[in-house]
Motif scaffolding. Structure first.
Motif, mmCIF file in Angstrom:
data_model
loop_
_atom_site.group_PDB
_atom_site.id
_atom_site.type_symbol
_atom_site.label_atom_id
_atom_site.label_comp_id
_atom_site.label_asym_id
_atom_site.label_seq_id
_atom_site.Cartn_x
_atom_site.Cartn_y
_atom_site.Cartn_z
ATOM 1 N N SER A 109 1.583 16.811 3.150
ATOM 2 C CA SER A 109 0.600 15.743 2.932
ATOM 3 C C SER A 109 1.213 14.539 2.238
ATOM 4 N N GLY A 110 0.557 13.406 2.422
ATOM 5 C CA GLY A 110 0.971 12.176 1.758
ATOM 6 C C GLY A 110 -0.184 11.186 1.738
ATOM 7 N N PHE A 111 -0.212 10.319 0.749
ATOM 8 C CA PHE A 111 -1.304 9.359 0.625
ATOM 9 C C PHE A 111 -1.274 8.351 1.777
ATOM 10 N N VAL A 112 -2.463 8.063 2.320
ATOM 11 C CA VAL A 112 -2.551 7.025 3.353
ATOM 12 C C VAL A 112 -2.323 5.667 2.705
ATOM 13 N N GLU A 113 -1.944 4.705 3.509
ATOM 14 C CA GLU A 113 -1.568 3.385 2.984
ATOM 15 C C GLU A 113 -2.715 2.706 2.259
#
Length: 501
Positions: free
Chosen positions: A375-379
């Motif tokens: 997972s990773g934060f959306v822009e």
């Protein structure tokens, strides 16, 4: 047949699964030939057989909502440990039934620790999985997600040739947590998957250990040429991150303390090479990097700065044309999204990870969360990408378990029933620092929150003591803490075990 009886118990024993569902089978399991070679010789039972379901049906009103967790890594296991099983049924789907304590995995390759010391069974982390009637662990891979129907498609793991054929089934979820981790990056280099060994799972460490000891014994056979002996005993590590450096340090200790004593005929031929495109341990302080370089070189590790262009069966080729023969090749160059994550039609963050918001939810997809390396934060959140570290995954798992418990207590646990629950503070990650051992009773400790920040950074024997003490306390169970402590003491007194089992 125990596996088959367990599957039938999982899929049909509960009354709630005997109702009509969108994925019920109209045919019955009259023929067991699919599951057992012995069943074809047995007479057929003419009595009616109740309809079986290939999976878990949706939960009904009045039943506990179901949280399905995909993965058994740091994030998924910390989440399951913190979930309130009075509020939820917990179902875990993973191709392994244990969590790997990855910071100590390199030590198992050379016999400093036994393999079971770094493996924590899922049932010990969350006992409800083996005790509660609605909670399960399935040894399977997730093959797809139908977010509209709240379904997860799975296929059992059958990695032994003579076992049962893969069994496909579906699981209905109320809340889905994707904690699939990541896969090693090969950068499209030809031959890596075929000839290199990664270091992310227990079976990787077992393969490295078996090949290392096999090469040691083969190199001692009469008639082996000098060149072949040098190749067999050349251990190459690609990647200068913490995993690559720690494995190189453990391997150099093994060579100096054990190989030189027990393989005297070949002790002058075995050596270690660490290949890195840039600086080793790039996330550490410059002073600590220089110290690590000096200590690794002193312990016999050859450092090469270069980029691997091609990998063949017995040698690899660098971008400048240099050929490096090897007997053992360990690949540790970072991680990236898995093929399943790439195939999911859901929002993605920069880098191809599953996109999440500040509360670890997948935007525009109802009742789905993602945590850990996948997972990773959306822009749109404006937050930077978090590193693929165990402490990030563990912190996210802990946060999400509290959030889901809060939602469950507000009667929002069932599918599509948030009921306007106030989520509270968003997830915030604060880096606690980094540690790495470099062998010879020495380690690095960098407790700064970033490379530009000020803070404590140290190296040497005291750092090694801090490294061991910190990880001993972080091992999940007292059982494994005892194992690790005893293994360390046994290695100190008697040396490493060199049996090839």
């Amino acid at each position: 047949m125990a596996w088959f009886r367990s599957l039938i118990r999982v899929s049909a024993v509960q009354p709630r699964n005997a109702v009509s569902s969108p994925f019920s089978l109209t045919s019955t399991l009259l023929s067991l030939r699919y599951l057992s070679g012995e069943a074809s010789n047995q007479p057929q039972d003419p009595r009616p057989v109740p309809i079986q379901y290939s999976g878990l049906a949706p939960t009904r009103p009045g039943e506990k909502p179901r949280v399905v967790v995909l993965g058994s890594g740091w994030a998924g296991c910390r989440l399951m440990k913190g979930l309130d099983t009075e509020l939820y049924d917990v179902v875990c789907v993973s191709p392994r039934n244990h969590m790997v304590f990855t910071p100590l995995l390199a030590s198992t390759c050379v016999g400093t620790l036994e393999f079971r010391s770094v493996a924590e069974p899922i049932a010990r982390i969350q006992p409800a999985i083996s005790r509660e009637p609605g909670s399960y662990f399935f040894l399977a891979n997730c093959t797809g997600i139908d977010a509209d129907k709240h379904l997860v498609h799975c296929e059992t793991v059958t990695d032994v040739p003579d076992t049962l054929d893969p069994w496909k089934f579906k699981i209905a979820y109320d809340k889905l947590v994707i904690a699939l981790g990541a896969q090693p990056l090969t950068f499209g280099i030809q031959g890596v998957n075929e000839h290199a060994i990664f270091l992310r799972e227990v079976h990787h460490a077992q393969e490295i250990r078996r090949k290392l000891l096999l090469n040691l014994m083969l190199s001692d056979v009469p008639g082996i040429s000098e060149g072949e002996k040098s190749r067999l005993l050349h251990c190459v590590v690609v990647g200068g991150g913490p995993t690559g450096v720690e494995f190189s340090g453990e391997l150099s200790d093994f060579i100096k303390n054990d190989v030189h004593e027990r393989y005297a005929h070949v002790k002058d031929y075995i050596h270690v090479t660490l290949i890195e495109a840039n600086e080793i341990l790039s996330s550490f302080d410059d002073r600590l990097r220089q110290y690590a370089t000096k200590q690794l070189t002193k312990s016999g590790v050859r450092l090469i700065r270069g980029i691997v262009k091609d990998v063949k069966a017995q040698k690899l080729i660098l971008n400048d044309g240099t050929e490096v023969p090897y007997g053992l090749l360990v690949w540790s160059t970072g991680v990236g999204p898995s093929s399943l994550v790439n195939s999911l039609e859901i929002p993605k963050s920069p880098g191809g990870r599953i996109g999440i918001d500040e509360w670890l939810r997948v935007p525009s997809v109802e009742d789905v969360f993602a945590i850990g390396d996948c997972s990773g934060f959306v822009e749109s959140t404006g937050k930077p990408a978090l590193p693929a570290l165990a402490q990030v995954a563990e912190r996210q798992g802990k946060y999400l378990s509290h959030l889901l418990n809060k939602i469950g207590k507000a009667n929002g646990g069932h599918a599509s029933s948030w009921n306007g629950v106030e989520l509270g503070e968003p997830f915030v990650y604060k880096h606690l620092g980094s540690m790495a051992t470099i062998g010879r009773y020495k380690a690095l400790v960098d407790l700064r929150q970033s490379k530009e920040a000020k803070g404590l950074s140290m190296a040497g024997f005291v750092s090694w003591f801090i490294w061991r003490s910190a990880y001993l306390t972080r091992v999940l169970s007292w059982r494994n803490r005892f194992y690790v402590a005893i293994n360390w003491l046994t290695t100190l007194v008697f040396g490493r075990d060199i049996s090839r089992i």
